[in-house]
Scaffold this motif. Sequence first.
Motif, short mmCIF file in Angstrom:
data_model
loop_
_atom_site.label_atom_id
_atom_site.label_comp_id
_atom_site.label_asym_id
_atom_site.label_seq_id
_atom_site.Cartn_x
_atom_site.Cartn_y
_atom_site.Cartn_z
N THR A 176 1.04 -1.08 0.04
CA THR A 176 0.19 0.09 -0.05
C THR A 176 0.94 1.30 0.17
O THR A 176 0.55 2.19 -0.62
CB THR A 176 -1.06 0.07 1.16
OG1 THR A 176 -1.68 -1.34 1.25
CG2 THR A 176 -1.80 1.34 1.16
N SER A 177 1.92 1.25 0.82
CA SER A 177 2.91 2.41 0.88
C SER A 177 3.58 2.66 -0.25
O SER A 177 3.90 3.47 -0.87
CB SER A 177 3.67 2.19 2.10
OG SER A 177 3.06 2.14 3.08
N GLN A 204 2.72 1.70 -3.32
CA GLN A 204 1.55 2.10 -4.36
C GLN A 204 1.49 3.61 -4.14
O GLN A 204 1.03 4.38 -5.09
CB GLN A 204 0.24 1.18 -4.43
CG GLN A 204 0.47 -0.07 -4.88
CD GLN A 204 -0.79 -0.99 -4.77
OE1 GLN A 204 -1.49 -0.61 -3.75
NE2 GLN A 204 -1.12 -1.78 -5.68
N SER A 205 1.55 4.20 -3.04
CA SER A 205 1.31 5.40 -2.65
C SER A 205 2.43 6.40 -3.10
O SER A 205 2.47 7.51 -2.76
CB SER A 205 0.70 5.89 -1.13
OG SER A 205 -0.37 4.93 -0.93
N LEU A 218 5.56 6.29 -1.47
CA LEU A 218 6.13 6.73 -0.22
C LEU A 218 7.64 6.34 0.12
O LEU A 218 8.41 6.66 0.83
CB LEU A 218 5.40 6.18 0.84
CG LEU A 218 4.03 6.36 1.28
CD1 LEU A 218 3.33 6.11 2.18
CD2 LEU A 218 3.97 8.07 1.33
N SER A 243 4.38 -1.58 -8.90
CA SER A 243 4.63 -1.07 -7.76
C SER A 243 4.78 -2.38 -6.81
O SER A 243 5.45 -2.31 -5.63
CB SER A 243 3.83 -0.11 -7.16
OG SER A 243 2.43 -0.80 -7.01
N TYR A 285 8.04 4.17 -10.63
CA TYR A 285 7.33 5.61 -11.20
C TYR A 285 8.76 5.79 -12.15
O TYR A 285 8.47 6.82 -12.91
CB TYR A 285 7.31 6.47 -10.20
CG TYR A 285 8.39 6.63 -9.16
CD1 TYR A 285 9.21 7.59 -9.38
CD2 TYR A 285 8.50 5.93 -8.00
CE1 TYR A 285 10.21 7.89 -8.42
CE2 TYR A 285 9.15 6.08 -6.92
CZ TYR A 285 10.22 7.11 -7.27
OH TYR A 285 11.31 7.10 -6.34
#
Length: 821
Positions: free
Chosen positions: A203-204, A206-207, A209, A267, A274
Amino acid sequence: MKHLKLFIGYLIILVTLVERSLVSAFPPQSIPQESSTKSHSTINFYGIYLSAHQFLLRHNIVNGTGKPVSQVLDEFFGTDRDSQTNFYLNILKITDHQNIVQKELAGFAHYHVNGEQILTAHNYVRSLRKSLIDLAESGADIDILRERVGQCLYTLQQFYSNTNWVDLHGDTIIKEFGISATLPVSISNLSDEPCSDCPTDLTSLQSGLCKNNTRTTKLTSGYKSKQDVSKPPSNNQGIGKCSHGSQDDTSRLKSATGGIYKGRSSSAHAPHFYLHNEAFEAAKLATVYFLSDENDGLFSHLGIYLTKEVFQIKSKKENKEVKDYSITFVIDVTGSMSDNIAKVIQGAASFVDQIRQSKRIPEKYILVTFSDPVDLEKSRVTNDADEMINWINGLTVSGGGDCPEYSLSGLITGATLSNFNSTIYIYTDAPAKDESRETEVIEILQRKTITPKFRLRNECGSRRKREIGRYKRQSSVYDSIAQATGGDVERFSSSQDLADKVQEDLMSELSFIQSNSSQAISQNNLPSSISIIKWSSTNTNQLTNIEVDNSVDSMRIEINGTSNSSEIHLRNPNGSLVDSGAQDVSLQYSDYLIIFLIESPSKGLWTLENIVSNPLTINITANSSFDISSSLREISFEGFFYPLNGNPVSGEEYVIVVLLENLPANSSISSIVLVDEKGNAVTTTVANLLSVTPNLQYFAKTKIFKQIAGVQIHGQDSTSQQFIRSCKHTINPVDVTLKMKLFIGDLSLSNIEQLEYNITNHGGNNRSLTLDVSDDKGYIVDNRSIHFHISPGESENKLVFIRGTQQSTIVCHPLCDLLAT
């Protein structure tokens, strides 16, 4: 007792492996579920494509003023679709060499520029590049040069996936990597801690971070678990050495947590996902620079001729016509030929070299070597004269033992592979051990109107006359075959006389070409791109369907087994009977052969009915821009497809990958079919899309239990008309494998090194085998013949010891599975 033969020939690459981990860089090929992820195959396609464009412009081969890249390449190849396909397939060959490094050497950090091994990787590529240039200057095999190109490009491209260069400089390149003596950048040292902690949960990631986890302007790369360089422990909380960071990399859980890998756009697999597109662009531009820069590029060191050969930037448009005939050599490579083989090699290589410069070049070159026992026979087919010359120059002799050899088996194989109306040249010093196949030989030679030329050198020249006399009757088999088929037999008392005859044969062949050049292939007017629709065998009253789609401009239907057109019924899609009186249809006849040549055939389903009692063999080809080629791949444990070296193991799952060239717009693909030598379907599997760009590829997973002769792809065109395209692809599953391990490095002068190999019995029965080991340099220092008794499911590891005795000699073993059936 079965025999395995291991020959350590012109070039040795040995093996070392540590525990494998998942792919740690750009993936080997496209990932269907990740269409935005760029692979080595994609990088190579664009990189080599753009490099070829610059090469053509720089040497004024094509006028590129104001033209886009694709138009320049299209004008260079023109209607020569075969050469264009060879260019694309050659890119895949180079990629395969990358894939082997990626898979077999996954545990060594410097090949992948991991573990801060940046200088080591840089110097490794420099060394490979220098050896490549040295090998080119020494006249090394073209395949060896391609292998080195792939190895260089693999590590060069990994630099942009696995270091922080892209983080610092975007999609620019470092021109000096792998070329110059030094790198003009600062590189992290042992005490630096260039990364800070970042989250490792999905989750992190994909965000985004983990975007800002690098804390240095120096060049660094991440450590990866299960490789030979371990991540040092951190001295400070929250910072430390960078990790690679893929999900299988356990070092990402230690400070500095996270990672900097950017080889995939997902991710879930790459913390710096990215930056994937920027890494791809940089790797592509670096590939172009490494190959084609005017000053430092590899092309400038190879020269025009070798660049064309290594990268297949070749077209057949030089006022030459590709003729539907073949040049075939059937050569005895048993030990008794040792006094003659050098002259045969010299003559045959010269033969091919001069034929390819003639006004009409053959469609293909065929080399068959026969030995004793018969299962050591090998056959190879190519449309590349240089590849044929390399095969001929690489011939060596061994084995045999008694006087007669399996020459007729070799002749049958050569005739089967040869085109109609061709000549086969047979070189041997022995009578035929398999004389019982005389009728079979005559039948196939007559059916295909093939002329045999037997060139015999002092039958078993090193044998006693008394022994030769035992086989006097057998030697007359050659005379019988020649008499029945319009061939000839000549015997020679010296190797030089034999060599002189080879040159005489060449002059005769060239004279024939000269006298017939004006006729060329005007009767059927088929350009050099010939697609196989299908082949099949039929019995009485049996129908053969012939699917003709919108891309078919002309069609050739070859019917073997009859010379009477009334014994077959060919009907067009309207149901009308087709004969020589029809518009745009012509027929050719010879003994037991009919050929229909049809210009602009109607689109739809044609049928051919066999109404005679004899079985017929049918081959259907077309002039079409749409064609296919196939490769057999093994599946790695992480699900990627890698080149299969050697033969598949019976019953295990593999992947058939089919490359489609110029599939008509709005067409759909339904299935991939494996067929036997009679064209019968053995396995039919749903076709799955692998990639759309830069190459359209489909794949199917399958198990293989019996011999396969070809691959078909089935589908529908834009008008819902069914089509089939086929390609020849021989696959022989085995239950015993011989594997050697991979190592890229040097053989130290006078030091004893070891080559490790493994023999495994995958079958259900006990196997008794003998491994015979030989080499052409005299480097082997231990037992050359080893006996095995292997139970089902068992493996045995053995070592061969070698010692180099010559400076600057390249040695290699084939990276493949050898087999005993």
